[in-house]
Each structure stands twice: as structure tokens, then as C-alpha cells.
Motif scaffolding. Structure first.
Motif, PDB file in Angstrom:
ATOM      1  N   ASP A 192       0.828  -1.213   0.000  1.00  0.00           N
ATOM      2  CA  ASP A 192       0.000   0.000   0.000  1.00  0.00           C
ATOM      3  C   ASP A 192       0.860   1.259   0.000  1.00  0.00           C
ATOM      4  O   ASP A 192       0.479   2.263  -0.594  1.00  0.00           O
ATOM      5  N   LEU A 193       2.046   1.187   0.653  1.00  0.00           N
ATOM      6  CA  LEU A 193       2.794   2.432   0.886  1.00  0.00           C
ATOM      7  C   LEU A 193       4.282   2.144   0.976  1.00  0.00           C
ATOM      8  O   LEU A 193       4.685   1.102   1.506  1.00  0.00           O
ATOM      9  N   ILE A 194       5.094   3.071   0.452  1.00  0.00           N
ATOM     10  CA  ILE A 194       6.535   2.988   0.653  1.00  0.00           C
ATOM     11  C   ILE A 194       7.000   4.238   1.403  1.00  0.00           C
ATOM     12  O   ILE A 194       6.673   5.358   0.999  1.00  0.00           O
ATOM     13  N   ALA A 195       7.716   3.988   2.504  1.00  0.00           N
ATOM     14  CA  ALA A 195       8.233   5.098   3.325  1.00  0.00           C
ATOM     15  C   ALA A 195       9.764   5.048   3.262  1.00  0.00           C
ATOM     16  O   ALA A 195      10.362   5.571   2.329  1.00  0.00           O
ATOM     17  N   THR A 196      10.409   4.358   4.203  1.00  0.00           N
ATOM     18  CA  THR A 196      11.882   4.230   4.144  1.00  0.00           C
ATOM     19  C   THR A 196      12.312   3.192   3.111  1.00  0.00           C
ATOM     20  O   THR A 196      13.492   3.128   2.758  1.00  0.00           O
ATOM     21  N   GLY A 197      11.385   2.337   2.713  1.00  0.00           N
ATOM     22  CA  GLY A 197      11.707   1.286   1.743  1.00  0.00           C
ATOM     23  C   GLY A 197      12.264   0.019   2.375  1.00  0.00           C
ATOM     24  O   GLY A 197      12.578  -0.940   1.662  1.00  0.00           O
ATOM     25  N   GLY A 198      12.357   0.001   3.702  1.00  0.00           N
ATOM     26  CA  GLY A 198      12.911  -1.191   4.370  1.00  0.00           C
ATOM     27  C   GLY A 198      12.091  -2.448   4.087  1.00  0.00           C
ATOM     28  O   GLY A 198      12.644  -3.522   3.804  1.00  0.00           O
ATOM     29  N   THR A 199      10.771  -2.320   4.146  1.00  0.00           N
ATOM     30  CA  THR A 199       9.891  -3.467   3.921  1.00  0.00           C
ATOM     31  C   THR A 199      10.006  -3.957   2.476  1.00  0.00           C
ATOM     32  O   THR A 199      10.140  -5.162   2.223  1.00  0.00           O
ATOM     33  N   ALA A 200       9.962  -3.023   1.537  1.00  0.00           N
ATOM     34  CA  ALA A 200      10.045  -3.401   0.117  1.00  0.00           C
ATOM     35  C   ALA A 200      11.395  -4.037  -0.186  1.00  0.00           C
ATOM     36  O   ALA A 200      11.472  -5.036  -0.912  1.00  0.00           O
ATOM     37  N   GLU A 201      12.463  -3.477   0.382  1.00  0.00           N
ATOM     38  CA  GLU A 201      13.797  -4.031   0.140  1.00  0.00           C
ATOM     39  C   GLU A 201      13.876  -5.476   0.630  1.00  0.00           C
ATOM     40  O   GLU A 201      14.412  -6.356  -0.064  1.00  0.00           O
ATOM     41  N   ALA A 202      13.305  -5.727   1.812  1.00  0.00           N
ATOM     42  CA  ALA A 202      13.312  -7.098   2.340  1.00  0.00           C
ATOM     43  C   ALA A 202      12.526  -8.031   1.416  1.00  0.00           C
ATOM     44  O   ALA A 202      12.942  -9.166   1.149  1.00  0.00           O
ATOM     45  N   GLY A 203      11.389  -7.552   0.906  1.00  0.00           N
ATOM     46  CA  GLY A 203      10.584  -8.359  -0.018  1.00  0.00           C
ATOM     47  C   GLY A 203      11.350  -8.673  -1.291  1.00  0.00           C
ATOM     48  O   GLY A 203      11.334  -9.807  -1.787  1.00  0.00           O
ATOM     49  N   ILE A 204      12.036  -7.671  -1.824  1.00  0.00           N
ATOM     50  CA  ILE A 204      12.822  -7.872  -3.060  1.00  0.00           C
ATOM     51  C   ILE A 204      13.910  -8.911  -2.813  1.00  0.00           C
ATOM     52  O   ILE A 204      14.136  -9.811  -3.632  1.00  0.00           O
ATOM     53  N   LYS A 205      14.587  -8.810  -1.663  1.00  0.00           N
ATOM     54  CA  LYS A 205      15.659  -9.771  -1.352  1.00  0.00           C
ATOM     55  C   LYS A 205      15.110 -11.197  -1.298  1.00  0.00           C
ATOM     56  O   LYS A 205      15.729 -12.132  -1.804  1.00  0.00           O
ATOM     57  N   LEU A 206      13.941 -11.367  -0.671  1.00  0.00           N
ATOM     58  CA  LEU A 206      13.349 -12.714  -0.585  1.00  0.00           C
ATOM     59  C   LEU A 206      13.062 -13.262  -1.983  1.00  0.00           C
ATOM     60  O   LEU A 206      13.359 -14.424  -2.285  1.00  0.00           O
ATOM     61  N   ILE A 207      12.460 -12.431  -2.819  1.00  0.00           N
ATOM     62  CA  ILE A 207      12.083 -12.863  -4.174  1.00  0.00           C
ATOM     63  C   ILE A 207      13.336 -13.219  -4.977  1.00  0.00           C
ATOM     64  O   ILE A 207      13.386 -14.254  -5.648  1.00  0.00           O
ATOM     65  N   GLU A 208      14.362 -12.378  -4.843  1.00  0.00           N
ATOM     66  CA  GLU A 208      15.596 -12.637  -5.607  1.00  0.00           C
ATOM     67  C   GLU A 208      16.313 -13.878  -5.092  1.00  0.00           C
ATOM     68  O   GLU A 208      16.930 -14.613  -5.869  1.00  0.00           O
ATOM     69  N   ARG A 209      16.220 -14.146  -3.786  1.00  0.00           N
ATOM     70  CA  ARG A 209      16.865 -15.357  -3.250  1.00  0.00           C
ATOM     71  C   ARG A 209      16.230 -16.626  -3.804  1.00  0.00           C
ATOM     72  O   ARG A 209      16.848 -17.693  -3.812  1.00  0.00           O
ATOM     73  N   LEU A 210      14.987 -16.516  -4.273  1.00  0.00           N
ATOM     74  CA  LEU A 210      14.330 -17.683  -4.884  1.00  0.00           C
ATOM     75  C   LEU A 210      14.617 -17.759  -6.388  1.00  0.00           C
ATOM     76  O   LEU A 210      14.067 -18.614  -7.087  1.00  0.00           O
ATOM     77  N   GLY A 211      15.456 -16.856  -6.874  1.00  0.00           N
ATOM     78  CA  GLY A 211      15.833 -16.894  -8.301  1.00  0.00           C
ATOM     79  C   GLY A 211      14.854 -16.179  -9.207  1.00  0.00           C
ATOM     80  O   GLY A 211      14.990 -16.212 -10.432  1.00  0.00           O
TER      81      GLY A 211
END
Ligand SMILES: O=P(O)(O)OC[C@H]1O[C@H](OP(=O)(O)OP(=O)(O)O)[C@H](O)[C@@H]1O
Ligand SMILES: Nc1ncnc2[nH]cnc12
Length: 177
Positions: free
Chosen positions: A121-140
Motif C-alpha cells: 500500500d505504501l513505501i516510506a523508508t523502503g525497508g519493507t520493500a527491500e526485504a521483499g525484493i531480497k526474498l524474491i531474488e533469493r528464490l531466483g
């Protein structure tokens, strides 16, 4: 004329801590015009881009992320706060505007090479989105777009995500902290 989604979003000062201007999407989701406009504006912004999955961030990224996945005819993957997913998971710790948390994804939720739309819904510091991106990328898999209803540009999250090489789209923004 384009509906301005900000007209439906309530601001509550000092929640959950003093100094935070909380941008409250409950009033947006509660309104039939606001709800429909949000999904339709996001779908229109995506144009003919193709994704294999939408990955939504708990909890506010779930509701309209799932609505958008339904509209696009693709599956929806849940990125949940720690301890909620029943199967085998991988996790990432992160900091957000008003705290710290851990998010997890099932390790079989995405296939290597999947093109994923990350939604919240919202991006502030981007910490949450960054963590999500890392998880997705770790799965290839690859985040080909990170999409948000609201940007708080003064907190720098969107710029941070773009610097990671991930394209972003937002539907509206609020200036100030
Ligand atoms: O860019 P950041 O500084 O990381 O902040 C953004 C995150 O904060 C809110 O979630 P919250 O963790 O409050 O959880 P909720 O969706 O369960 O309310 C919001 O829905 C984003 O996920
Ligand atoms: N200011 C804010 N309002 C609503 N949700 C948030 N998540 C992080 N910062 C927020």
C-alpha cells in the motif's frame, strides 16, 4: 477526470508513535469508489506489462494486491511477518519507519526466472520493500516492478529501491514526514 486517491486517504498524526503522520488506507478501502479506482488506476498503469505473479506484503499489501492479481489473471504470493507461514520458509530482517520486523516467504512460492510484481500500500523508508525484493531474488525470481498506492518521497524509500535497479510505480504521494 482522474480521481485523486489522496482525497480518500485519512491522515492520523502521532500514530503509532509521536511524530509519525500515519497515512490511513482504511478510508480508501472502505469507499467503493476509492477501492475500485485504486485497482483500476494500478491496472491501467501496468499497460501491457506481463507478470507471472504478484507478491504482496502483509498486511495492507494483501487486499488490493490480490484484487489486482485477480484482474490480471495471475497468482498471488504472500510475503508474511515472521511465524505465520506453515511451510518451509526463508526470511529477511528489516527496519521500517516506525520499528523493526522480519518477513518470510515459502521457499517454493516462486519459480526461478518468474517475473514478479511486488505490491504494497505504501513505501516510506523502503525497508519493507527491500526485504521483499531480497526474498524474491533469493528464490531466483526477478522483481520487474515494485508498485505502491502511496509514496512518502521525503523518506527516500522509492529512490532506494530504484537504486537497487528495481523499477517502481506509485499512484499518489504525500510530501512531508
Ligand atoms: O517503507 P517502510 O518504512 O518499510 O514502511 C512501509 C511499510 O509499513 C507499513 O506496514 P506495517 O509494517 O505497518 O504493517 P501492516 O501492513 O501489517 O499494517 C506499510 O504497509 C508498508 O508495508
Ligand atoms: N507514515 C506512514 N503511514 C502509514 N503507513 C506507514 N508505514 C510506514 N510509514 C507509514
Amino acid at each position: 477526470m482522474t480521481v485523486d486517491l489522496r482525497d480518500f486517504i485519512r491522515t492520523i498524526p502521532d500514530f503509532p508513535h509521536e511524530g509519525i503522520m500515519f497515512r490511513d488506507v482504511t478510508t480508501l478501502f472502505n469507499d467503493p469508489v476509492g477501492l475500485r479506482e485504486t485497482v483500476d488506476q494500478m491496472a491501467a498503469a501496468l499497460g501491457d506489462q506481463k507478470f507471472d505473479k504478484i507478491a504482496g506484503l502483509e498486511a495492507r499489501g494483501f487486499m488490493l494486491g490480490a484484487a489486482l492479481a485477480y484482474k490480471l489473471g495471475i497468482g498471488f504470493t504472500m510475503i508474511r511477518k515472521a511465524g505465520k507461514l506453515p511451510g518451509s520458509t526463508i526470511s529477511e530482517d528489516y527496519a521500517l519507519e516506525y520499528g523493526q520486523a522480519t518477513v518470510e516467504i515459502h521457499d517454493d512460492a516462486l519459480d526461478a526466472g518468474d517475473k514478479v510484481l511486488l505490491f504494497d500500500d505504501l513505501i516510506a523508508t523502503g525497508g519493507t520493500a527491500e526485504a521483499g525484493i531480497k526474498l524474491i531474488e533469493r528464490l531466483g525470481a526477478e522483481v520487474t516492478l515494485a508498485a505502491f498506492i502511496i509514496d512518502l518521497p521525503d523518506l527516500g524509500g522509492r529512490a532506494k529501491i530504484e537504486k537497487m535497479g528495481v523499477k517502481t510505480h506509485v499512484l499518489c504521494a504525500f510530501d512531508g514526514l
